[in-house]
Scaffold this motif. Sequence first.
Motif, PDB file in Angstrom:
ATOM      1  N   THR A   5       0.911  -0.999  -0.194  1.00 50.71           N
ATOM      2  CA  THR A   5      -0.097  -0.360  -0.094  1.00 50.71           C
ATOM      3  C   THR A   5       1.345   1.089   0.053  1.00 50.71           C
ATOM      4  OG1 THR A   5      -1.459  -1.266   1.731  1.00 50.71           O
ATOM      5  CG2 THR A   5      -1.949   1.105   1.549  1.00 50.71           C
ATOM      6  N   MET A   6       2.066   0.732   0.848  1.00 48.26           N
ATOM      7  CA  MET A   6       2.844   2.013   0.710  1.00 48.26           C
ATOM      8  C   MET A   6       3.512   2.588  -1.075  1.00 48.26           C
ATOM      9  SD  MET A   6       4.530   5.318   2.316  1.00 48.26           S
ATOM     10  CE  MET A   6       3.870   4.536   4.591  1.00 48.26           C
ATOM     11  N   VAL A   7       4.334   1.581  -0.952  1.00 45.95           N
ATOM     12  CA  VAL A   7       4.943   1.981  -2.181  1.00 45.95           C
ATOM     13  C   VAL A   7       3.238   2.083  -3.479  1.00 45.95           C
ATOM     14  CG1 VAL A   7       5.557   0.264  -4.520  1.00 45.95           C
ATOM     15  CG2 VAL A   7       6.413  -0.061  -2.026  1.00 45.95           C
ATOM     16  N   LEU A   8       2.146   1.761  -3.834  1.00 51.38           N
ATOM     17  CA  LEU A   8       1.800   1.993  -4.537  1.00 51.38           C
ATOM     18  C   LEU A   8       1.146   3.569  -4.452  1.00 51.38           C
ATOM     19  CD1 LEU A   8      -1.444  -0.699  -4.705  1.00 51.38           C
ATOM     20  CD2 LEU A   8       0.801  -0.291  -6.254  1.00 51.38           C
ATOM     21  N   GLY A   9       0.920   3.578  -3.172  1.00 52.32           N
ATOM     22  CA  GLY A   9       1.015   5.081  -2.494  1.00 52.32           C
ATOM     23  C   GLY A   9       1.791   6.533  -3.334  1.00 52.32           C
ATOM     24  N   VAL A  10       3.003   6.192  -3.376  1.00 52.35           N
ATOM     25  CA  VAL A  10       3.995   6.682  -3.172  1.00 52.35           C
ATOM     26  C   VAL A  10       4.148   6.573  -5.165  1.00 52.35           C
ATOM     27  CG1 VAL A  10       6.871   6.921  -3.807  1.00 52.35           C
ATOM     28  CG2 VAL A  10       5.427   5.649  -1.420  1.00 52.35           C
ATOM     29  N   ILE A  11       3.455   5.917  -5.742  1.00 54.99           N
ATOM     30  CA  ILE A  11       3.939   5.911  -6.878  1.00 54.99           C
ATOM     31  C   ILE A  11       2.571   6.303  -7.128  1.00 54.99           C
ATOM     32  CG2 ILE A  11       3.422   4.327  -9.138  1.00 54.99           C
ATOM     33  CD1 ILE A  11       5.023   1.989  -7.456  1.00 54.99           C
ATOM     34  N   ALA A  12       1.451   7.085  -6.276  1.00 50.07           N
ATOM     35  CA  ALA A  12       0.548   7.235  -6.965  1.00 50.07           C
ATOM     36  C   ALA A  12       0.860   8.301  -6.971  1.00 50.07           C
ATOM     37  CB  ALA A  12      -0.881   6.957  -6.222  1.00 50.07           C
ATOM     38  N   LEU A  13       1.420   9.140  -6.001  1.00 52.03           N
ATOM     39  CA  LEU A  13       1.808  10.486  -5.607  1.00 52.03           C
ATOM     40  C   LEU A  13       3.029  11.307  -6.713  1.00 52.03           C
ATOM     41  CD1 LEU A  13       1.561  13.126  -3.905  1.00 52.03           C
ATOM     42  CD2 LEU A  13       3.295  11.843  -2.709  1.00 52.03           C
ATOM     43  N   LEU A  14       3.838  10.174  -6.921  1.00 50.43           N
ATOM     44  CA  LEU A  14       4.956  10.428  -7.904  1.00 50.43           C
ATOM     45  C   LEU A  14       4.526  10.840  -8.983  1.00 50.43           C
ATOM     46  CD1 LEU A  14       7.809   8.045  -7.430  1.00 50.43           C
ATOM     47  CD2 LEU A  14       7.979  10.855  -7.254  1.00 50.43           C
ATOM     48  N   ILE A  15       3.437  10.166  -9.782  1.00 52.62           N
ATOM     49  CA  ILE A  15       2.642  10.637 -10.974  1.00 52.62           C
ATOM     50  C   ILE A  15       1.704  12.013 -11.016  1.00 52.62           C
ATOM     51  CG2 ILE A  15       0.473   9.276 -12.963  1.00 52.62           C
ATOM     52  CD1 ILE A  15       1.413   6.981 -11.604  1.00 52.62           C
ATOM     53  N   LEU A  16       1.145  12.069 -10.193  1.00 52.51           N
ATOM     54  CA  LEU A  16       0.436  13.046  -9.633  1.00 52.51           C
ATOM     55  C   LEU A  16       1.049  14.741  -9.853  1.00 52.51           C
ATOM     56  CD1 LEU A  16      -2.185  12.386  -7.127  1.00 52.51           C
ATOM     57  CD2 LEU A  16      -2.839  12.630  -9.255  1.00 52.51           C
ATOM     58  N   VAL A  17       2.636  13.843  -9.254  1.00 50.54           N
ATOM     59  CA  VAL A  17       3.403  15.366  -9.197  1.00 50.54           C
ATOM     60  C   VAL A  17       3.922  15.216 -10.291  1.00 50.54           C
ATOM     61  CG1 VAL A  17       5.722  16.011  -8.767  1.00 50.54           C
ATOM     62  CG2 VAL A  17       3.412  15.102  -6.777  1.00 50.54           C
ATOM     63  N   THR A  18       4.451  14.167 -11.116  1.00 48.56           N
ATOM     64  CA  THR A  18       4.991  14.378 -12.853  1.00 48.56           C
ATOM     65  C   THR A  18       3.499  15.211 -13.398  1.00 48.56           C
ATOM     66  OG1 THR A  18       6.433  12.726 -12.021  1.00 48.56           O
ATOM     67  CG2 THR A  18       6.084  13.044 -13.732  1.00 48.56           C
ATOM     68  N   SER A  19       2.757  14.892 -13.495  1.00 50.91           N
ATOM     69  CA  SER A  19       1.123  15.333 -14.571  1.00 50.91           C
ATOM     70  C   SER A  19       1.278  16.726 -14.202  1.00 50.91           C
ATOM     71  CB  SER A  19       0.294  14.569 -14.351  1.00 50.91           C
ATOM     72  OG  SER A  19      -0.219  14.157 -12.758  1.00 50.91           O
ATOM     73  N   LEU A  20       1.362  17.019 -13.085  1.00 48.88           N
ATOM     74  CA  LEU A  20       0.826  18.748 -12.885  1.00 48.88           C
ATOM     75  C   LEU A  20       2.289  19.506 -13.516  1.00 48.88           C
ATOM     76  CD1 LEU A  20      -0.954  20.187 -10.948  1.00 48.88           C
ATOM     77  CD2 LEU A  20       1.021  20.345  -9.271  1.00 48.88           C
ATOM     78  N   ILE A  21       3.384  18.795 -13.372  1.00 51.97           N
ATOM     79  CA  ILE A  21       4.159  19.770 -13.327  1.00 51.97           C
ATOM     80  C   ILE A  21       4.708  19.767 -15.694  1.00 51.97           C
ATOM     81  CG2 ILE A  21       6.777  19.505 -14.185  1.00 51.97           C
ATOM     82  CD1 ILE A  21       7.490  18.712 -10.680  1.00 51.97           C
ATOM     83  N   TYR A  22       4.340  18.520 -15.814  1.00 51.19           N
ATOM     84  CA  TYR A  22       3.687  18.209 -17.127  1.00 51.19           C
ATOM     85  C   TYR A  22       2.250  19.246 -17.629  1.00 51.19           C
ATOM     86  CZ  TYR A  22       3.099  16.297 -22.044  1.00 51.19           C
ATOM     87  OH  TYR A  22       2.645  16.235 -23.313  1.00 51.19           O
ATOM     88  N   THR A  23       1.793  19.578 -16.998  1.00 47.01           N
ATOM     89  CA  THR A  23       0.645  20.382 -16.876  1.00 47.01           C
ATOM     90  C   THR A  23       0.591  21.933 -17.310  1.00 47.01           C
ATOM     91  OG1 THR A  23      -1.071  18.725 -16.263  1.00 47.01           O
ATOM     92  CG2 THR A  23      -1.522  20.937 -16.964  1.00 47.01           C
ATOM     93  N   PHE A  24       2.076  22.048 -16.212  1.00 45.67           N
ATOM     94  CA  PHE A  24       2.028  23.319 -16.590  1.00 45.67           C
ATOM     95  C   PHE A  24       3.420  23.507 -17.700  1.00 45.67           C
ATOM     96  CE2 PHE A  24       1.270  23.821 -12.012  1.00 45.67           C
ATOM     97  CZ  PHE A  24       0.371  24.286 -11.943  1.00 45.67           C
ATOM     98  N   LYS A  25       4.186  22.851 -17.752  1.00 48.60           N
ATOM     99  CA  LYS A  25       4.876  22.876 -19.123  1.00 48.60           C
ATOM    100  C   LYS A  25       4.567  23.367 -20.460  1.00 48.60           C
ATOM    101  CE  LYS A  25       9.222  21.091 -16.978  1.00 48.60           C
ATOM    102  NZ  LYS A  25      10.668  20.089 -16.999  1.00 48.60           N
ATOM    103  N   ILE A  26       2.945  22.233 -20.199  1.00 48.83           N
ATOM    104  CA  ILE A  26       2.442  22.395 -21.255  1.00 48.83           C
ATOM    105  C   ILE A  26       1.885  23.704 -21.923  1.00 48.83           C
ATOM    106  CG2 ILE A  26       0.480  21.425 -22.435  1.00 48.83           C
ATOM    107  CD1 ILE A  26       3.523  19.924 -23.403  1.00 48.83           C
ATOM    108  N   GLY A  27       1.191  24.120 -20.949  1.00 55.38           N
ATOM    109  CA  GLY A  27      -0.003  24.845 -20.801  1.00 55.38           C
ATOM    110  C   GLY A  27       1.103  26.324 -20.970  1.00 55.38           C
TER     111      GLY A  27
END
Length: 79
Positions: A5-27
């Motif tokens: 559960t901890m590993v999946l939570g960390v992976i989900a958090l990394l995906i969300l942070v990466t997608s947020l940064i990518y969204t700002f760059k694309i914007g």
Amino acid sequence: MTYLTMVLGVIALLILVTSLIYTFKIGKLVSERKAKYDTQLNEKVQDHPYSRNPVFLAYMIAAVLSLAYIFYLAFTISW
């Protein structure tokens, strides 16, 4: 919390942070392009700007999946 559960939570958090940064760059890239090229948008996109945007759709799908996973954990893990 189990190790998985901890590993999946960390992976989900990394995906969300990466997608947020990518969204700002694309914007930023889109706003720079828009300053150079101003084109007319499709009428369907103009009518529904949020539901036709793949970035918002990805965030909505991620939020639904995250909530489903949280509720799954809440009902299956015994305290």
